[in-house]
Enzyme design. Structure first.
Site, PDB file in Angstrom:
ATOM      1  N   TYR A  51       4.561 -15.498   0.802  1.00  0.00           N
ATOM      2  CA  TYR A  51       5.038 -14.787   1.991  1.00  0.00           C
ATOM      3  C   TYR A  51       6.520 -14.475   1.814  1.00  0.00           C
ATOM      4  CZ  TYR A  51       1.481 -14.344   5.577  1.00  0.00           C
ATOM      5  OH  TYR A  51       0.417 -13.916   6.311  1.00  0.00           O
ATOM      6  N   GLU A  53       8.494 -12.133   4.326  1.00  0.00           N
ATOM      7  CA  GLU A  53       8.973 -11.194   5.345  1.00  0.00           C
ATOM      8  C   GLU A  53      10.486 -10.994   5.224  1.00  0.00           C
ATOM      9  OE1 GLU A  53       6.492 -13.224   5.934  1.00  0.00           O
ATOM     10  OE2 GLU A  53       5.352 -12.657   7.729  1.00  0.00           O
ATOM     11  N   ASP A 196       5.904  14.675   2.502  1.00  0.00           N
ATOM     12  CA  ASP A 196       4.890  13.682   2.115  1.00  0.00           C
ATOM     13  C   ASP A 196       4.387  14.113   0.747  1.00  0.00           C
ATOM     14  OD1 ASP A 196       2.575  12.281   1.627  1.00  0.00           O
ATOM     15  OD2 ASP A 196       1.810  12.434   3.665  1.00  0.00           O
ATOM     16  N   THR A 222       2.293   7.849  -1.588  1.00  0.00           N
ATOM     17  CA  THR A 222       1.486   6.732  -2.052  1.00  0.00           C
ATOM     18  C   THR A 222       1.929   6.478  -3.490  1.00  0.00           C
ATOM     19  OG1 THR A 222      -0.225   8.265  -2.760  1.00  0.00           O
ATOM     20  CG2 THR A 222      -0.544   7.202  -0.628  1.00  0.00           C
ATOM     21  N   LYS A 225      -1.702   7.705  -6.773  1.00  0.00           N
ATOM     22  CA  LYS A 225      -2.334   8.986  -7.141  1.00  0.00           C
ATOM     23  C   LYS A 225      -1.752   9.441  -8.484  1.00  0.00           C
ATOM     24  CE  LYS A 225      -3.580  10.109  -2.377  1.00  0.00           C
ATOM     25  NZ  LYS A 225      -2.749   9.599  -1.301  1.00  0.00           N
ATOM     26  N   ARG A 231      -2.656   0.801  -5.493  1.00  0.00           N
ATOM     27  CA  ARG A 231      -2.858   1.378  -4.173  1.00  0.00           C
ATOM     28  C   ARG A 231      -1.747   0.892  -3.249  1.00  0.00           C
ATOM     29  NH1 ARG A 231      -6.835   4.177  -2.383  1.00  0.00           N
ATOM     30  NH2 ARG A 231      -7.577   4.187  -4.516  1.00  0.00           N
TER      31      ARG A 231
HETATM   32  N1  DSN Z   1      -7.338   9.982   0.936  1.00  0.00           N
HETATM   33  C1  DSN Z   1      -6.249  10.724   0.363  1.00  0.00           C
HETATM   34  C2  DSN Z   1      -6.731  11.901  -0.413  1.00  0.00           C
HETATM   35  O1  DSN Z   1      -7.800  11.813  -0.964  1.00  0.00           O
HETATM   36  O2  DSN Z   1      -6.035  12.889  -0.500  1.00  0.00           O
HETATM   37  C3  DSN Z   1      -5.258  11.152   1.351  1.00  0.00           C
HETATM   38  O3  DSN Z   1      -5.132  10.231   2.343  1.00  0.00           O
END
Ligand code: DSN
Length: 414
Positions: A51, A53, A196, A222, A225, A231
């Protein structure tokens, strides 16, 4: 993985089947990728036990000295990757990162100008089904009929609605973004700029797409990707927003950060700083271009007129199938894509007109031009024979023959 298979054979068996699926199929959902074994090791590490925080140097728990090292490393590397002033690596994923930004910089009822979901936007950019849409007043802009962002219309909408924030960044949009134009519009109406970059962060980090970080107030992403990390999410912002953003993430919205994920982010960022990552990003784009050409030559209707990045959004209805039927047929043929709305889609989200596909994961496996040409042929064959189970099984065998030449996690077993 003897401990896992010995103690929990049911979970181990499902993981083994999933590993086989990933190995044998063609993963073409544009938001998915395959992390390296080094990233997997960090993700499955003992950092999950702690932990912590707070933030490095200012924690609410003892024993955080090594966790501080890990989180500081992740932050320093991410800053270098994007040329950032401040980074928070604790957001659990992209949606919580976006919520944290809204709550840090806006008040309930404030107006946000964001792209319509069917035109390539994202649920968290104001879709009525989200909780955020109950709190903030989202106004949604669209692309033009030829699929480009209409910056003149965006300008007119900004003048009319005077939003507190303008949001650029999309999850099914395949073209480059003119961040300077968005910034100029935002400056004129006194709006905060938010990008984003969840889908294209890896391409931006590699210098293969425009980078909004030097211009915009705040950028979310994110990490799993095109950036090819675990993730998770991340917020990049100007120094002036640092306090508000950090406070919104913790204690505003989240509790203890997932430090094993942050360790895996640190590893992925180190990988993304390597020269080979630039080659990877270039190849993602080159592969998408080949698919664009091959599918267009077979008469497919490509939304936004084609692609500048890693993805393609395709209206499959002129080929006599719906998006759901195409997704199912491709699944049976061993090619994973997702059904997707097209701009102003007359159909429903569960059975839309389009499919969305992309190249990050197949490029990670090492596939190039020759494979892209074969894949485009299989996609077409599967869609044109969507109800012919024998044909789809035959394509699946051919796919398996090809993926077998690009080993995935060769030493991994469950
Ligand atoms: N789930 C993601 C995507 O596939 O683009 C976006 O949140």
């Amino acid at each position: 993985m003897t401990n896992l298979s010995a103690f929990d054979p049911a979970t181990a068996a499902s993981l083994a089947r999933e590993l086989t699926r990933q190995r044998e199929g063609l993963e073409m959902i544009p938001s998915e990728n395959f992390v390296s074994e080094a990233v997997l090791e960090a993700l499955g590490s003992i950092a999950t036990n702690k932990y912590s925080e707070g933030y490095p140097g200012k924690r609410y728990y003892g024993g955080c000295e090594f966790i501080d090292e890990i989180e500081s490393l992740a932050i320093a590397r991410a800053k270098q990757l994007f040329g950032a002033e401040h980074i928070n690596v604790q957001p659990l994923s992209g949606a919580p990162a976006n919520v944290a930004v809204y709550s840090a910089l806006l008040s309930p009822g404030d107006k946000i100008l964001g792209m319509d979901l069917s035109h390539g936007g994202h649920l968290t950019h104001g879709h009525p089904v989200t909780y955020m849409a109950k709190i903030y007043d989202f106004i949604r802009y669209k692309t033009t009929t030829d699929g480009r962002i209409d910056y003149d219309n965006l300008h007119a909408m900004a003048i009319e609605h005077k939003p507190k924030m303008i949001l650029a960044g999309y999850s099914a949009y395949s073209r480059e973004i003119e961040y300077e134009k968005v910034k100029a519009i935002a400056d004129e109406v006194g709006a905060i700029t938010m990008a984003d970059i969840a889908h294209i962060a890896g391409l931006i980090a590699a210098g293969e797409m425009h980078n909004p970080v030097p211009l915009f107030d705040v950028v979310t992403t994110t990490t799993h990707k095109t950036l090819r990390g675990p993730r998770g999410g991340m917020i990049i912002c100007k120094e002036i927003h640092k306090k508000a953003i950090d406070k919104a993430v913790f204690p505003g919205l989240q509790g203890g950060p997932h430090e094993n994920v942050i360790a895996a982010k640190a590893v992925a960022f180190k990988e993304a700083l390597e020269p080979s990552f630039k080659e990877y990003a270039k190849q993602i784009k080159a592969n998408a271009k080949i698919l664009e050409k091959e599918l267009a030559s077979r008469g497919y209707r490509l939304m936004f007129g084609g692609t500048d990045n890693h993805l393609l959004l395709i209206d499959v209805t002129p080929k006599g199938v719906t998006g759901a039927q195409a997704e199912k047929a491709l699944d049976l043929a061993g090619i994973t894509v997702n059904k997707n709305m097209i701009p102003d889609d007359p159909r429903s989200p569960m059975d839309p007109s389009g499919i969305r596909l992309g190249t990050p994961a197949i490029t990670t496996r090492g596939m190039e031009e020759e494979e892209m040409k074969k894949i485009a042929g299989w996609i077409d064959e599967a869609i044109m024979n969507a109800s012919d189970a024998t044909k789809l099984r035959q394509i699946r065998e051919e796919v398996k023959g090809m993926t077998g030449r690009f080993p995935l996690y060769p030493n991994l077993m469950y």
